[in-house]
Design a protein around this motif. Structure first.
Motif, PDB file in Angstrom:
ATOM      1  N   MET A  71      -5.099  23.206  -8.720  1.00 17.06           N
ATOM      2  CA  MET A  71      -4.922  22.470  -7.474  1.00 17.06           C
ATOM      3  C   MET A  71      -3.458  22.588  -7.058  1.00 17.06           C
ATOM      4  N   PRO A  72      -3.199  22.969  -5.795  1.00 19.21           N
ATOM      5  CA  PRO A  72      -1.813  23.126  -5.352  1.00 19.21           C
ATOM      6  C   PRO A  72      -1.098  21.786  -5.222  1.00 19.21           C
ATOM      7  N   ARG A  73       0.215  21.849  -5.325  1.00 18.84           N
ATOM      8  CA  ARG A  73       1.018  20.623  -5.168  1.00 18.84           C
ATOM      9  C   ARG A  73       0.981  20.150  -3.724  1.00 18.84           C
ATOM     10  N   PRO A  74       1.002  18.824  -3.531  1.00 20.19           N
ATOM     11  CA  PRO A  74       1.029  18.323  -2.142  1.00 20.19           C
ATOM     12  C   PRO A  74       2.385  18.585  -1.505  1.00 20.19           C
ATOM     13  N   THR A  75       2.378  18.842  -0.218  1.00 19.88           N
ATOM     14  CA  THR A  75       3.621  19.073   0.512  1.00 19.88           C
ATOM     15  C   THR A  75       4.268  17.734   0.854  1.00 19.88           C
ATOM     16  N   ALA A  76       5.490  17.810   1.343  1.00 20.79           N
ATOM     17  CA  ALA A  76       6.209  16.589   1.721  1.00 20.79           C
ATOM     18  C   ALA A  76       5.498  15.869   2.864  1.00 20.79           C
ATOM     19  N   ALA A  77       4.936  16.632   3.785  1.00 23.00           N
ATOM     20  CA  ALA A  77       4.220  16.007   4.901  1.00 23.00           C
ATOM     21  C   ALA A  77       2.975  15.275   4.413  1.00 23.00           C
ATOM     22  N   GLN A  78       2.261  15.867   3.472  1.00 24.74           N
ATOM     23  CA  GLN A  78       1.078  15.203   2.938  1.00 24.74           C
ATOM     24  C   GLN A  78       1.441  13.903   2.235  1.00 24.74           C
ATOM     25  N   LEU A  79       2.510  13.924   1.448  1.00 23.26           N
ATOM     26  CA  LEU A  79       2.944  12.701   0.767  1.00 23.26           C
ATOM     27  C   LEU A  79       3.391  11.632   1.760  1.00 23.26           C
ATOM     28  N   ALA A  80       4.122  12.036   2.783  1.00 21.49           N
ATOM     29  CA  ALA A  80       4.616  11.080   3.775  1.00 21.49           C
ATOM     30  C   ALA A  80       3.472  10.451   4.570  1.00 21.49           C
ATOM     31  N   TYR A  81       2.544  11.280   5.053  1.00 20.68           N
ATOM     32  CA  TYR A  81       1.424  10.744   5.830  1.00 20.68           C
ATOM     33  C   TYR A  81       0.526   9.850   4.971  1.00 20.68           C
ATOM     34  N   GLY A  82       0.270  10.268   3.740  1.00 18.88           N
ATOM     35  CA  GLY A  82      -0.570   9.464   2.863  1.00 18.88           C
ATOM     36  C   GLY A  82       0.060   8.131   2.526  1.00 18.88           C
ATOM     37  N   SER A  83       1.350   8.131   2.208  1.00 13.14           N
ATOM     38  CA  SER A  83       2.045   6.884   1.870  1.00 13.14           C
ATOM     39  C   SER A  83       2.119   5.945   3.066  1.00 13.14           C
ATOM     40  N   ALA A  84       2.439   6.503   4.224  1.00 16.50           N
ATOM     41  CA  ALA A  84       2.510   5.675   5.427  1.00 16.50           C
ATOM     42  C   ALA A  84       1.146   5.070   5.752  1.00 16.50           C
ATOM     43  N   THR A  85       0.098   5.839   5.546  1.00 20.72           N
ATOM     44  CA  THR A  85      -1.251   5.330   5.809  1.00 20.72           C
ATOM     45  C   THR A  85      -1.592   4.182   4.874  1.00 20.72           C
ATOM     46  N   VAL A  86      -1.241   4.319   3.599  1.00 18.44           N
ATOM     47  CA  VAL A  86      -1.530   3.261   2.629  1.00 18.44           C
ATOM     48  C   VAL A  86      -0.806   1.978   3.019  1.00 18.44           C
ATOM     49  N   VAL A  87       0.481   2.078   3.318  1.00 18.34           N
ATOM     50  CA  VAL A  87       1.269   0.883   3.634  1.00 18.34           C
ATOM     51  C   VAL A  87       0.781   0.218   4.914  1.00 18.34           C
ATOM     52  N   VAL A  88       0.636   1.007   5.973  1.00 21.15           N
ATOM     53  CA  VAL A  88       0.259   0.434   7.274  1.00 21.15           C
ATOM     54  C   VAL A  88      -1.161  -0.131   7.237  1.00 21.15           C
ATOM     55  N   SER A  89      -2.084   0.601   6.618  1.00 21.23           N
ATOM     56  CA  SER A  89      -3.460   0.105   6.603  1.00 21.23           C
ATOM     57  C   SER A  89      -3.608  -1.122   5.702  1.00 21.23           C
ATOM     58  N   THR A  90      -2.848  -1.198   4.608  1.00 24.74           N
ATOM     59  CA  THR A  90      -2.899  -2.400   3.761  1.00 24.74           C
ATOM     60  C   THR A  90      -2.417  -3.619   4.521  1.00 24.74           C
ATOM     61  N   ILE A  91      -1.287  -3.476   5.195  1.00 21.32           N
ATOM     62  CA  ILE A  91      -0.747  -4.613   5.957  1.00 21.32           C
ATOM     63  C   ILE A  91      -1.703  -5.015   7.074  1.00 21.32           C
ATOM     64  N   ALA A  92      -2.233  -4.017   7.782  1.00 19.29           N
ATOM     65  CA  ALA A  92      -3.130  -4.326   8.898  1.00 19.29           C
ATOM     66  C   ALA A  92      -4.405  -5.015   8.421  1.00 19.29           C
ATOM     67  N   MET A  93      -4.996  -4.500   7.341  1.00 23.79           N
ATOM     68  CA  MET A  93      -6.238  -5.114   6.855  1.00 23.79           C
ATOM     69  C   MET A  93      -6.002  -6.509   6.277  1.00 23.79           C
ATOM     70  N   LEU A  94      -4.860  -6.713   5.610  1.00 23.71           N
ATOM     71  CA  LEU A  94      -4.564  -8.056   5.087  1.00 23.71           C
ATOM     72  C   LEU A  94      -4.348  -9.047   6.217  1.00 23.71           C
ATOM     73  N   LEU A  95      -3.660  -8.633   7.265  1.00 24.78           N
ATOM     74  CA  LEU A  95      -3.438  -9.537   8.398  1.00 24.78           C
ATOM     75  C   LEU A  95      -4.726  -9.815   9.162  1.00 24.78           C
ATOM     76  N   LEU A  96      -5.564  -8.798   9.331  1.00 25.83           N
ATOM     77  CA  LEU A  96      -6.793  -8.995  10.091  1.00 25.83           C
ATOM     78  C   LEU A  96      -7.830  -9.805   9.314  1.00 25.83           C
ATOM     79  N   SER A  97      -7.900  -9.580   8.007  1.00 27.31           N
ATOM     80  CA  SER A  97      -8.922 -10.294   7.222  1.00 27.31           C
ATOM     81  C   SER A  97      -8.484 -11.695   6.833  1.00 27.31           C
ATOM     82  N   GLN A  98      -7.195 -11.941   6.810  1.00 26.67           N
ATOM     83  CA  GLN A  98      -6.622 -13.232   6.416  1.00 26.67           C
ATOM     84  C   GLN A  98      -7.139 -13.685   5.060  1.00 26.67           C
ATOM     85  N   THR A  99      -7.339 -12.742   4.161  1.00 33.15           N
ATOM     86  CA  THR A  99      -7.803 -13.092   2.825  1.00 33.15           C
ATOM     87  C   THR A  99      -6.627 -13.513   1.952  1.00 33.15           C
ATOM     88  N   SER A 100      -6.902 -14.418   1.029  1.00 34.96           N
ATOM     89  CA  SER A 100      -5.854 -14.863   0.119  1.00 34.96           C
ATOM     90  C   SER A 100      -6.319 -14.825  -1.333  1.00 34.96           C
TER      91      SER A 100
END
Length: 113
Positions: free
Chosen positions: A1-30
């Protein structure tokens, strides 16, 4: 399996952070289970995004030759003249070949008397 590029790492990390924050705020789960489920979903989404980012193709002299030969085989508008020029041959009316013709000193600097 080839190594991920810098763009793949950046897009994946940004997606994880933004989607986690968005889903936590929208669901209001604690609860811990809710946060774990949202975190797992965000991680899966980030992995999906990182894997679907297009990988840039290498552009070298072999890729250019293969691309020209494949385009000629597929019936490109250039026809046989373009295929010959892509392989490095000379064709009338095909324009300059890939390698310029050697020049002599007299062609570069004409002498005027």
């Amino acid at each position: 399996m080839p190594r991920p590029t810098a763009a793949q790492l950046a897009y994946g990390s940004a997606t994880v952070v933004v989607s986690t924050i968005a889903m936590l705020l929208l669901s209001q789960t604690s609860t811990g289970i809710g946060v774990a489920v949202i975190s797992a979903a965000a991680l899966a989404l980030g992995l999906l995004v990182a894997l679907t980012v297009p990988i840039p193709r290498r552009r070298g002299r072999h890729a250019a030759r293969r691309g020209g030969a494949q385009a000629a085989a597929a019936g490109s508008p250039g026809g046989p003249a373009a295929a010959s020029a892509a392989r490095g041959g000379s064709a009338a009316g095909a324009g300059a070949s890939r390698v310029p013709e050697p020049r002599t000193a007299s062609a570069d600097h004409p002498v005027h008397h």
